[in-house]
Design a protein around this motif. Structure first.
Motif, PDB file in Angstrom:
ATOM      1  N   UNK A 105       0.852  -1.193   0.000  1.00 58.98           N
ATOM      2  CA  UNK A 105       0.000   0.000   0.000  1.00 58.98           C
ATOM      3  C   UNK A 105       0.889   1.245   0.000  1.00 58.98           C
ATOM      4  N   UNK A 106       1.931   1.203   0.809  1.00 63.84           N
ATOM      5  CA  UNK A 106       2.875   2.316   0.839  1.00 63.84           C
ATOM      6  C   UNK A 106       3.566   2.480  -0.513  1.00 63.84           C
ATOM      7  N   UNK A 107       4.027   1.363  -1.088  1.00 61.91           N
ATOM      8  CA  UNK A 107       4.752   1.428  -2.354  1.00 61.91           C
ATOM      9  C   UNK A 107       3.922   1.969  -3.491  1.00 61.91           C
ATOM     10  N   UNK A 108       2.685   1.463  -3.643  1.00 60.84           N
ATOM     11  CA  UNK A 108       1.844   1.923  -4.758  1.00 60.84           C
ATOM     12  C   UNK A 108       1.374   3.348  -4.536  1.00 60.84           C
ATOM     13  N   UNK A 109       1.192   3.746  -3.271  1.00 61.49           N
ATOM     14  CA  UNK A 109       0.774   5.117  -2.986  1.00 61.49           C
ATOM     15  C   UNK A 109       1.879   6.103  -3.333  1.00 61.49           C
ATOM     16  N   UNK A 110       3.131   5.752  -2.993  1.00 61.64           N
ATOM     17  CA  UNK A 110       4.265   6.611  -3.340  1.00 61.64           C
ATOM     18  C   UNK A 110       4.394   6.731  -4.852  1.00 61.64           C
ATOM     19  N   UNK A 111       4.245   5.584  -5.553  1.00 60.26           N
ATOM     20  CA  UNK A 111       4.330   5.605  -7.017  1.00 60.26           C
ATOM     21  C   UNK A 111       3.231   6.482  -7.608  1.00 60.26           C
ATOM     22  N   UNK A 112       2.022   6.374  -7.076  1.00 55.87           N
ATOM     23  CA  UNK A 112       0.899   7.171  -7.588  1.00 55.87           C
ATOM     24  C   UNK A 112       1.133   8.660  -7.364  1.00 55.87           C
ATOM     25  N   UNK A 113       1.565   9.009  -6.167  1.00 54.30           N
ATOM     26  CA  UNK A 113       1.791  10.423  -5.867  1.00 54.30           C
ATOM     27  C   UNK A 113       2.897  11.001  -6.746  1.00 54.30           C
ATOM     28  N   UNK A 114       3.909  10.207  -7.022  1.00 54.31           N
ATOM     29  CA  UNK A 114       5.001  10.663  -7.886  1.00 54.31           C
ATOM     30  C   UNK A 114       4.488  10.988  -9.282  1.00 54.31           C
ATOM     31  N   UNK A 115       3.702  10.062  -9.862  1.00 58.30           N
ATOM     32  CA  UNK A 115       3.186  10.257 -11.215  1.00 58.30           C
ATOM     33  C   UNK A 115       2.193  11.421 -11.261  1.00 58.30           C
ATOM     34  N   UNK A 116       1.295  11.469 -10.287  1.00 57.69           N
ATOM     35  CA  UNK A 116       0.258  12.509 -10.277  1.00 57.69           C
ATOM     36  C   UNK A 116       0.896  13.892 -10.133  1.00 57.69           C
ATOM     37  N   UNK A 117       1.844  14.031  -9.232  1.00 60.07           N
ATOM     38  CA  UNK A 117       2.509  15.326  -9.038  1.00 60.07           C
ATOM     39  C   UNK A 117       3.320  15.735 -10.262  1.00 60.07           C
ATOM     40  N   UNK A 118       3.953  14.756 -10.902  1.00 58.58           N
ATOM     41  CA  UNK A 118       4.784  15.055 -12.074  1.00 58.58           C
ATOM     42  C   UNK A 118       3.949  15.474 -13.281  1.00 58.58           C
ATOM     43  N   UNK A 119       2.646  15.218 -13.251  1.00 55.01           N
ATOM     44  CA  UNK A 119       1.785  15.521 -14.400  1.00 55.01           C
ATOM     45  C   UNK A 119       0.654  16.474 -14.017  1.00 55.01           C
ATOM     46  N   UNK A 120       0.971  17.416 -13.138  1.00 53.79           N
ATOM     47  CA  UNK A 120       0.019  18.473 -12.821  1.00 53.79           C
ATOM     48  C   UNK A 120      -1.266  17.966 -12.209  1.00 53.79           C
ATOM     49  N   UNK A 121      -1.169  16.936 -11.367  1.00 53.99           N
ATOM     50  CA  UNK A 121      -2.326  16.344 -10.689  1.00 53.99           C
ATOM     51  C   UNK A 121      -3.358  15.833 -11.691  1.00 53.99           C
ATOM     52  N   UNK A 122      -2.844  15.227 -12.751  1.00 54.62           N
ATOM     53  CA  UNK A 122      -3.694  14.642 -13.789  1.00 54.62           C
ATOM     54  C   UNK A 122      -4.006  13.193 -13.425  1.00 54.62           C
ATOM     55  N   UNK A 123      -5.294  12.816 -13.500  1.00 60.47           N
ATOM     56  CA  UNK A 123      -5.717  11.457 -13.181  1.00 60.47           C
ATOM     57  C   UNK A 123      -6.096  10.686 -14.444  1.00 60.47           C
ATOM     58  N   UNK A 124      -5.380  10.929 -15.508  1.00 62.30           N
ATOM     59  CA  UNK A 124      -5.645  10.261 -16.784  1.00 62.30           C
ATOM     60  C   UNK A 124      -5.419   8.747 -16.645  1.00 62.30           C
ATOM     61  N   UNK A 125      -6.232   7.955 -17.377  1.00 60.70           N
ATOM     62  CA  UNK A 125      -6.126   6.493 -17.298  1.00 60.70           C
ATOM     63  C   UNK A 125      -4.778   6.000 -17.816  1.00 60.70           C
ATOM     64  N   UNK A 126      -4.226   6.703 -18.795  1.00 55.96           N
ATOM     65  CA  UNK A 126      -2.921   6.305 -19.299  1.00 55.96           C
ATOM     66  C   UNK A 126      -1.842   6.432 -18.241  1.00 55.96           C
ATOM     67  N   UNK A 127      -1.947   7.464 -17.430  1.00 56.47           N
ATOM     68  CA  UNK A 127      -0.995   7.642 -16.345  1.00 56.47           C
ATOM     69  C   UNK A 127      -1.192   6.581 -15.264  1.00 56.47           C
ATOM     70  N   UNK A 128      -2.426   6.119 -15.098  1.00 60.20           N
ATOM     71  CA  UNK A 128      -2.690   5.055 -14.140  1.00 60.20           C
ATOM     72  C   UNK A 128      -1.935   3.784 -14.531  1.00 60.20           C
ATOM     73  N   UNK A 129      -1.911   3.464 -15.818  1.00 57.58           N
ATOM     74  CA  UNK A 129      -1.175   2.284 -16.285  1.00 57.58           C
ATOM     75  C   UNK A 129       0.307   2.406 -15.953  1.00 57.58           C
ATOM     76  N   UNK A 130       0.860   3.602 -16.141  1.00 63.89           N
ATOM     77  CA  UNK A 130       2.259   3.846 -15.815  1.00 63.89           C
ATOM     78  C   UNK A 130       2.489   3.689 -14.316  1.00 63.89           C
ATOM     79  N   UNK A 131       1.538   4.174 -13.520  1.00 63.14           N
ATOM     80  CA  UNK A 131       1.651   4.069 -12.070  1.00 63.14           C
ATOM     81  C   UNK A 131       1.643   2.622 -11.615  1.00 63.14           C
ATOM     82  N   UNK A 132       0.781   1.805 -12.215  1.00 64.89           N
ATOM     83  CA  UNK A 132       0.709   0.388 -11.842  1.00 64.89           C
ATOM     84  C   UNK A 132       2.022  -0.315 -12.154  1.00 64.89           C
ATOM     85  N   UNK A 133       2.649   0.061 -13.261  1.00 66.13           N
ATOM     86  CA  UNK A 133       3.945  -0.532 -13.608  1.00 66.13           C
ATOM     87  C   UNK A 133       4.998  -0.133 -12.581  1.00 66.13           C
ATOM     88  N   UNK A 134       5.021   1.153 -12.207  1.00 65.89           N
ATOM     89  CA  UNK A 134       5.972   1.614 -11.199  1.00 65.89           C
ATOM     90  C   UNK A 134       5.728   0.931  -9.863  1.00 65.89           C
TER      91      UNK A 134
END
Length: 221
Positions: A105-134
């Motif tokens: 939970x900690x690992x995926x949350x950190x990965x999600x916050x990293x991606x979301x912050x890096x993309x202007x708090x965008x919750x696009x589905x494509x970014x979600x796929x990248x987050x799941x990989x990270x």
């Protein structure tokens, strides 16, 4: 004692544990140790051995609802833009990936916050796929190809587990340094990629089926 798997294995620790374990002189003393699945092995190396099995308890995983609530709390704490509806797809996907394991939970949350912050708090589905990989790869401290090889070998076993000695033999030829494999099982246990089985001592398995499938499908050799 929390984080017992990080107990320092030195003479001072061994002396203290020996005193508490052997020389209490009828003092009604109870010492609870909390840690990951390899905590018992670490304590054994410090001299706290032959614990009755009834004294070793494995905590259950968090439910999907509890996991989703924890991830939602992370999003709220970061004050991310968007409605709860915008967040829901991310929360559900991340909760499913973590499978209720607190460290995941900690690992995926950190990965999600990293991606979301890096993309202007965008919750696009494509970014979600990248987050799941990270989130999946964040668990692996070594080259993913090593974990892939272990997952492939584990998939050949009827019960999906391998002995620690076999695991060391598998990783010895793959790690960069010849002595690195000695600490590999412990590192993998800490990351939650592997878990010791309850039925067979010194045997490990990949506890999250979706992670095993993901590792076997990686485009690496």
């Amino acid at each position: 004692m929390d984080e017992a798997q990080n107990t320092v294995k030195d003479d001072m620790t061994k002396g203290m544990l020996y005193c508490l374990y052997r020389n209490t002189r009828s003092i009604p003393l109870v010492i609870p140790f909390f840690g990951l699945s390899d905590a018992e092995d670490v304590l054994s190396k410090c001299g706290l051995s032959r614990l009755p099995r009834s004294r070793v308890k494995t905590l259950d995983l968090l439910s999907h609802e509890e996991t989703a609530s924890a991830i939602r709390t992370v999003f709220v704490t970061y004050d991310f833009k968007g409605s709860s509806k915008d967040h829901k797809g991310w929360v559900d996907a991340l909760a499913e990936l973590s499978q209720g394991w607190p460290q995941h939970i900690n690992g995926v949350s950190v990965a999600a916050c990293q991606v979301i912050c890096d993309h202007g708090e965008n919750f696009d589905k494509g970014l979600l796929s990248r987050t799941l990989e990270l989130g999946r790869l964040r668990r692996c401290s070594e080259d993913p190809a090593i974990y892939q090889y272990i997952a492939i070998e584990a998939g050949k076993a009827a019960n999906g587990d391998s002995s620690c000695s076999k695991l060391r033999n598998l990783t010895a030829t793959l790690l960069e340094h010849s002595k690195a494999f000695c600490g590999f099982p412990s590192n993998a246990l800490h990351a939650g990629v592997l878990m010791e089985t309850e039925d067979l001592p010194k045997h490990c398995w990949i506890p999250i089926p979706s992670l095993g499938d993901y590792l076997r499908g990686l485009p690496v050799n």
